[in-house]
Design a protein around this motif. Sequence first.
Motif, mmCIF file in Angstrom:
data_model
loop_
_atom_site.group_PDB
_atom_site.id
_atom_site.type_symbol
_atom_site.label_atom_id
_atom_site.label_comp_id
_atom_site.label_asym_id
_atom_site.label_seq_id
_atom_site.Cartn_x
_atom_site.Cartn_y
_atom_site.Cartn_z
ATOM 1 N N VAL A 108 1.115 -1.218 -0.254
ATOM 2 C CA VAL A 108 -0.076 -0.119 0.039
ATOM 3 C C VAL A 108 0.814 1.312 -0.186
ATOM 4 O O VAL A 108 1.843 1.083 0.524
ATOM 5 C CB VAL A 108 -0.891 0.102 1.123
ATOM 6 C CG1 VAL A 108 -0.096 -0.224 2.453
ATOM 7 C CG2 VAL A 108 -1.951 1.212 1.137
ATOM 8 N N TYR B 250 -4.014 0.197 -2.500
ATOM 9 C CA TYR B 250 -4.005 -1.084 -1.871
ATOM 10 C C TYR B 250 -3.620 -1.998 -2.916
ATOM 11 O O TYR B 250 -4.347 -2.307 -4.058
ATOM 12 C CB TYR B 250 -4.953 -1.520 -1.135
ATOM 13 C CG TYR B 250 -4.928 -0.401 0.266
ATOM 14 C CD1 TYR B 250 -4.434 -0.901 1.357
ATOM 15 C CD2 TYR B 250 -5.737 0.846 0.449
ATOM 16 C CE1 TYR B 250 -4.515 0.186 2.424
ATOM 17 C CE2 TYR B 250 -5.814 1.526 1.446
ATOM 18 C CZ TYR B 250 -5.158 1.084 2.696
ATOM 19 O OH TYR B 250 -5.390 1.824 3.789
ATOM 20 N N LYS C 286 -6.772 -5.493 0.633
ATOM 21 C CA LYS C 286 -7.880 -4.735 0.715
ATOM 22 C C LYS C 286 -8.728 -5.220 1.678
ATOM 23 O O LYS C 286 -9.427 -6.454 1.444
ATOM 24 C CB LYS C 286 -8.645 -4.695 -0.647
ATOM 25 C CG LYS C 286 -7.752 -3.526 -1.872
ATOM 26 C CD LYS C 286 -8.281 -3.474 -3.120
ATOM 27 C CE LYS C 286 -7.756 -2.556 -3.994
ATOM 28 N NZ LYS C 286 -8.190 -2.551 -5.523
#
Length: 121
Positions: free
Chosen positions: A49, A59, A64
């Motif tokens: 990220v 991300y 995620k």
Amino acid sequence: QVQLVESGGGLVQPGGSLRLSCAASGYIFRIDAMGWYRQAPGKQRELVVSIGSSGSTSYADSVKGRFTISRDNAKNTVYLQMSSLKLEDTAVYYCNALIRRYSSSLSADYWGQGTQVTVSS
């Protein structure tokens, strides 16, 4: 002179959580972006990220909904909150920052030393 100092890595069970911290020190004019990468044995280093100067984030699909990046601009520090950890999250995690040290200079990449995150039963 710029250094990135990480903390928070360790051993955790699947489904558990960890919080990584990375503080940049030294003379810094501006941090354009900060982020986290990871590298598992036998694999290429990959972006986990990143967060830009505007606060926008990006991300990897694999994290995620589970990982969250945040920053404290006053402390030149970025955090990675990792939840619902999986075995495949096991890797060395590296802090990265795109930093311009002086107003007349270009930005350059800086890296932390890496911290081991191990997810295991």
